[in-house]
Design an enzyme around this catalytic site. Structure first.
Site, PDB file in Angstrom:
ATOM      1  CG  ASP A  82      -1.955   1.009   1.281  1.00 48.84           C
ATOM      2  OD1 ASP A  82      -2.394   1.429   0.191  1.00 48.84           O
ATOM      3  OD2 ASP A  82      -2.383   1.397   2.398  1.00 48.84           O
ATOM      4  CG  HIS A 220      -6.194   4.654  -2.025  1.00 47.31           C
ATOM      5  ND1 HIS A 220      -5.061   4.334  -1.314  1.00 47.31           N
ATOM      6  CD2 HIS A 220      -6.086   4.016  -3.220  1.00 47.31           C
ATOM      7  CE1 HIS A 220      -4.293   3.547  -2.046  1.00 47.31           C
ATOM      8  NE2 HIS A 220      -4.881   3.338  -3.213  1.00 47.31           N
ATOM      9  CB  SER A 223     -12.491   4.328   6.758  1.00 48.37           C
ATOM     10  OG  SER A 223     -11.615   3.224   6.881  1.00 48.37           O
ATOM     11  CG  ASP A 265      -5.305   1.395   7.942  1.00 48.09           C
ATOM     12  OD1 ASP A 265      -5.552   0.715   8.950  1.00 48.09           O
ATOM     13  OD2 ASP A 265      -4.192   1.920   7.764  1.00 48.09           O
TER      14      ASP A 265
END
Ligand code: G3H
Ligand code: 13P
Ligand code: ZN
Length: 320
Positions: A82, A220, A223, A265
């Site tokens: 990543d 990306h 979350s 993440d």
């Protein structure tokens, strides 16, 4: 089951119209939670490791932990670097057996970004690995000044559909991370929480029109920063004020529009923190790490199960 190649997972995800969860791994508990959740949900999974994770846990530990997880599971698992920040780091990971690396030169001018990606692609393709590039800046919509705006105008920072196609053709990257108002961390938006999904649609269409077909895009900063986790953290002594993530509905639309890989993440970190804070608040005399890392692992597992089942819709696709 042995490590599965990222290329195979992408092809299956695009065909099945689901997204792969790419979850960041930093330690044993996170890894166990992710893999056990995906095993129970019969979901294919990408484990991703950042430069910071390698520095924290040591690449050898991570490799051995992942080998253990794979040997104990039956689901397809791919391992990805990543935000690789140099050719050397990407090369090291490919040499260690990663089937996929990201080279993030998105902060560089277009031509330099192309050149750095091209170099990684040449090495990766010669060693049976694939490469993710990034075009645009992940600054988040909170700094968004609109199409014509000032220093943070969408045209200056968000991924431009035609440029994205040119970038892929010139660099040869196998997947592309896009900037559509997304950003990392727990403070993604001030006010309205939204991604520029029209732009995502236009990017996908530009690839179709250019003859590149169902090209895999990567999201990306995906979350959702669940309010329940933030509230639990704050209830037990945390101070996460103004935290805000991407609504799950936006992630679902992004998945349907062709984001084959969705990076998560922060939500894992929040789940882990909420569980640990709760144990410490309720049992101030507790000092056995298993008594707080165990609940933390269980909480991450629950979160990952929810993501793969209800948001990414990759549950049940492990053996397609
Ligand atoms: O994109 C950032 C990921 O959340 C990894 O974060 O560099 O702190 O490991 P890290
Ligand atoms: P979040 O911070 O939204 O979890 O994004 C993670 C990520 O993009 C890792 O590359
Ligand atoms: Zn990222």
């Amino acid at each position: 089951m042995p490590l599965t190649h990222t290329k195979e997972l992408f092809a299956r995800a695009l065909k099945g119209k689901y997204a792969l969860g790419a979850f960041n791994v930093n330690n044993m508990e996170l890894l166990q939670a992710i893999v056990e959740a995906c095993e129970e949900e019969k979901a294919p999974v990408m484990l991703q490791i950042s430069k910071g994770a390698r520095e924290y846990a040591n690449p050898v530990y991570l490799k051995k932990l992942i080998e253990a997880a794979i040997s104990l599971s039956n689901i397809p698992v791919a391992v990805h670097l990543d935000h690789g920040d140099s050719f050397e780091l990407c090369k090291d990971c490919i040499d260690e057996g990663f089937t996929s690396v990201m080279i993030d030169a998105s902060h560089e001018p277009f031509e330099k970004n192309v050149a750095i990606c091209r170099k990684v692609v040449e090495y990766a393709h010669a060693h049976d690995a694939v490469v993710e590039g990034e075009l645009g800046c992940l600054i988040g919509a909170q700094f968004d000044d609109g199409e014509e705006g000032g220093s943070f105008s969408k045209e200056g920072r968000y991924t431009n559909p035609e440029q994205a196609v040119e970038f892929v053709k010139l660099s040869g990257v196998d997947s592309l991370a896009v900037a559509i108002g997304n950003s990392h961390g727990a403070y993604k938006f001030k006010g309205e929480q939204h991604l520029d999904l029209e732009r995502l649609k236009a990017i996908k269409q530009a690839f179709q029109d250019a003859g590149l077909g169902d090209y895999p895009l990567v999201l990306h900063g995906a979350s959702s920063v669940p309010k329940s986790l933030v509230d639990e953290i704050n209830k037990y002594g945390g101070k996460l004020t103004d935290a805000a993530g991407v609504p799950e509905g936006d992630i679902e639309v992004a998945r349907r529009l062709g984001c084959a890989k969705v990076n998560i993440d922060t939500d894992l970190r929040l789940a882990m923190t909420a569980a640990i804070r709760k144990v410490f608040a309720e049992n101030p005399r507790e000092f056995d790490p298993r008594k707080y890392l165990g609940p933390a692992r269980a909480k991450v597992k629950e979160l990952v199960q929810h993501k793969v089942r209800n948001v990414l819709c990759c549950a049940g696709h492990a053996f397609d």
